[in-house]
Design an enzyme around this catalytic site. Sequence first.
Site, PDB file in Angstrom:
ATOM      1  N   ARG A 239      11.772  -2.434  11.908  1.00 34.23           N
ATOM      2  CA  ARG A 239      10.434  -2.021  12.553  1.00 34.23           C
ATOM      3  C   ARG A 239      10.116  -2.700  13.791  1.00 34.23           C
ATOM      4  O   ARG A 239      10.242  -3.968  13.987  1.00 34.23           O
ATOM      5  CB  ARG A 239       9.321  -2.050  11.494  1.00 34.23           C
ATOM      6  CG  ARG A 239       9.082  -0.651  10.918  1.00 34.23           C
ATOM      7  CD  ARG A 239       7.741  -0.665  10.011  1.00 34.23           C
ATOM      8  NE  ARG A 239       6.598  -1.132  10.304  1.00 34.23           N
ATOM      9  CZ  ARG A 239       5.523  -0.804   9.837  1.00 34.23           C
ATOM     10  NH1 ARG A 239       5.577  -0.345   8.391  1.00 34.23           N
ATOM     11  NH2 ARG A 239       4.380  -1.480   9.981  1.00 34.23           N
TER      12      ARG A 239
ATOM     13  N   ARG B  63      -0.668  -8.892  13.138  1.00 31.20           N
ATOM     14  CA  ARG B  63      -1.360  -7.798  12.246  1.00 31.20           C
ATOM     15  C   ARG B  63      -1.935  -8.763  11.162  1.00 31.20           C
ATOM     16  O   ARG B  63      -2.906  -7.992  10.703  1.00 31.20           O
ATOM     17  CB  ARG B  63      -0.023  -7.146  11.759  1.00 31.20           C
ATOM     18  CG  ARG B  63       0.468  -6.460  12.864  1.00 31.20           C
ATOM     19  CD  ARG B  63       1.876  -5.807  12.472  1.00 31.20           C
ATOM     20  NE  ARG B  63       2.000  -5.116  11.273  1.00 31.20           N
ATOM     21  CZ  ARG B  63       3.066  -5.042  10.582  1.00 31.20           C
ATOM     22  NH1 ARG B  63       4.305  -5.660  10.744  1.00 31.20           N
ATOM     23  NH2 ARG B  63       3.287  -4.382   9.500  1.00 31.20           N
TER      24      ARG B  63
ATOM     25  N   ARG C  57      -9.619   1.510   8.800  1.00 34.79           N
ATOM     26  CA  ARG C  57      -9.340   0.020   9.092  1.00 34.79           C
ATOM     27  C   ARG C  57     -10.298  -0.780   9.982  1.00 34.79           C
ATOM     28  O   ARG C  57     -10.039  -1.832  10.340  1.00 34.79           O
ATOM     29  CB  ARG C  57      -7.987  -0.010   9.841  1.00 34.79           C
ATOM     30  CG  ARG C  57      -6.838  -0.567   9.269  1.00 34.79           C
ATOM     31  CD  ARG C  57      -5.512  -0.180   9.974  1.00 34.79           C
ATOM     32  NE  ARG C  57      -4.509  -0.762  10.160  1.00 34.79           N
ATOM     33  CZ  ARG C  57      -3.369  -0.609   9.507  1.00 34.79           C
ATOM     34  NH1 ARG C  57      -3.140   0.862   9.134  1.00 34.79           N
ATOM     35  NH2 ARG C  57      -2.138  -1.310   9.565  1.00 34.79           N
TER      36      ARG C  57
ATOM     37  N   LYS D  95       0.790  -1.170   0.094  1.00 37.75           N
ATOM     38  CA  LYS D  95       0.190   0.036   0.054  1.00 37.75           C
ATOM     39  C   LYS D  95       0.815   1.319  -0.276  1.00 37.75           C
ATOM     40  O   LYS D  95       0.701   2.042  -0.604  1.00 37.75           O
ATOM     41  CB  LYS D  95      -1.027   0.038   1.210  1.00 37.75           C
ATOM     42  CG  LYS D  95      -2.003  -1.245   1.469  1.00 37.75           C
ATOM     43  CD  LYS D  95      -2.895  -0.912   2.732  1.00 37.75           C
ATOM     44  CE  LYS D  95      -2.185  -0.936   3.868  1.00 37.75           C
ATOM     45  NZ  LYS D  95      -1.535  -2.213   4.334  1.00 37.75           N
TER      46      LYS D  95
ATOM     47  N   ARG E 245      11.637  -7.206   5.248  1.00 38.36           N
ATOM     48  CA  ARG E 245      11.391  -5.973   5.687  1.00 38.36           C
ATOM     49  C   ARG E 245      11.840  -5.814   7.277  1.00 38.36           C
ATOM     50  O   ARG E 245      12.861  -4.847   7.595  1.00 38.36           O
ATOM     51  CB  ARG E 245      10.279  -5.425   5.783  1.00 38.36           C
ATOM     52  CG  ARG E 245      10.199  -3.663   5.984  1.00 38.36           C
ATOM     53  CD  ARG E 245       8.868  -3.159   5.688  1.00 38.36           C
ATOM     54  NE  ARG E 245       7.960  -3.637   6.818  1.00 38.36           N
ATOM     55  CZ  ARG E 245       6.452  -3.061   6.810  1.00 38.36           C
ATOM     56  NH1 ARG E 245       6.106  -2.395   5.870  1.00 38.36           N
ATOM     57  NH2 ARG E 245       5.812  -3.479   7.556  1.00 38.36           N
TER      58      ARG E 245
END
Length: 238
Positions: free
Chosen positions: A152, A163, A107, A32, A146
Amino acid sequence: MRGGGPGSGTSRVALRRCPLFVLLLGAPGSGKGTQGKILAERLGLRKITTGDILRAAVRDGTPLGRQAKKYMDDGKLVPDSVILGLIKEELANPDAQEGAIFDGFPRTAAQAELVDTTLGEHGQRLNRILLLDVPEEELLRRLTARAAQEGRSDDTPAAIQTRLQVYQRDTAPLVAHYAERGIVHRVPGSGPVDAIATEIQRDRKSTRLNSSHSQISYAVFCLKKKKRKKVHGHVALS
Ligand code: AMP
């Protein structure tokens, strides 16, 4: 440029008077952010990304960041009681009046309702949902890669699992809500970034300025919208 091209006076006026709101929807890792950035640049619109705003708030140690951090680290959604105010504030920003690309919100059902109501108050609405469709194995592969690159705090294996589950439980049901309005465009989200961007570009309803034909449609759409607003006051067009 002549004849109402993207840079011409006529099309620019039409674009300014007729905001375009596009939502990038998809699971974590579906691309996204990447596709939203490309689309926002191409359309000259602002991208509003709740995840980035929240990460900046956490970094800066603001009250919002302090409230959000624990949920984010665990891979859970920041509660609506916290996030609804943030969304309202972002939509009230003068920049957003010309349209925007939404990345990472709405969301939940409550967030979708807030977006619908707030845009509706200005006679606007979400025009297009681009649903990035990526198989779960590919999502896991991308998020794990990632994690190694960016570190992160919510890219740990446990947070990634949460998630993905939270997306299925709370966010995926929004697709049906928008599909009822006929505004969902499903985009296969695997493969090279450029190929996916090209596929998005082919969707005339989210890139109305790509050809002279679609520009004319866009200008007509804007004129009709203005006329309806004049007759009925605040109208959320379907
Ligand atoms: P993202 O970068 O969009 O994956 O978001 C990272 C994290 O920020 C999410 O896992 C949530 O904890 C939080 N977050 C971002 N956007 C929202 C939202 N619209 N509602 C609730 N939490 C959000």
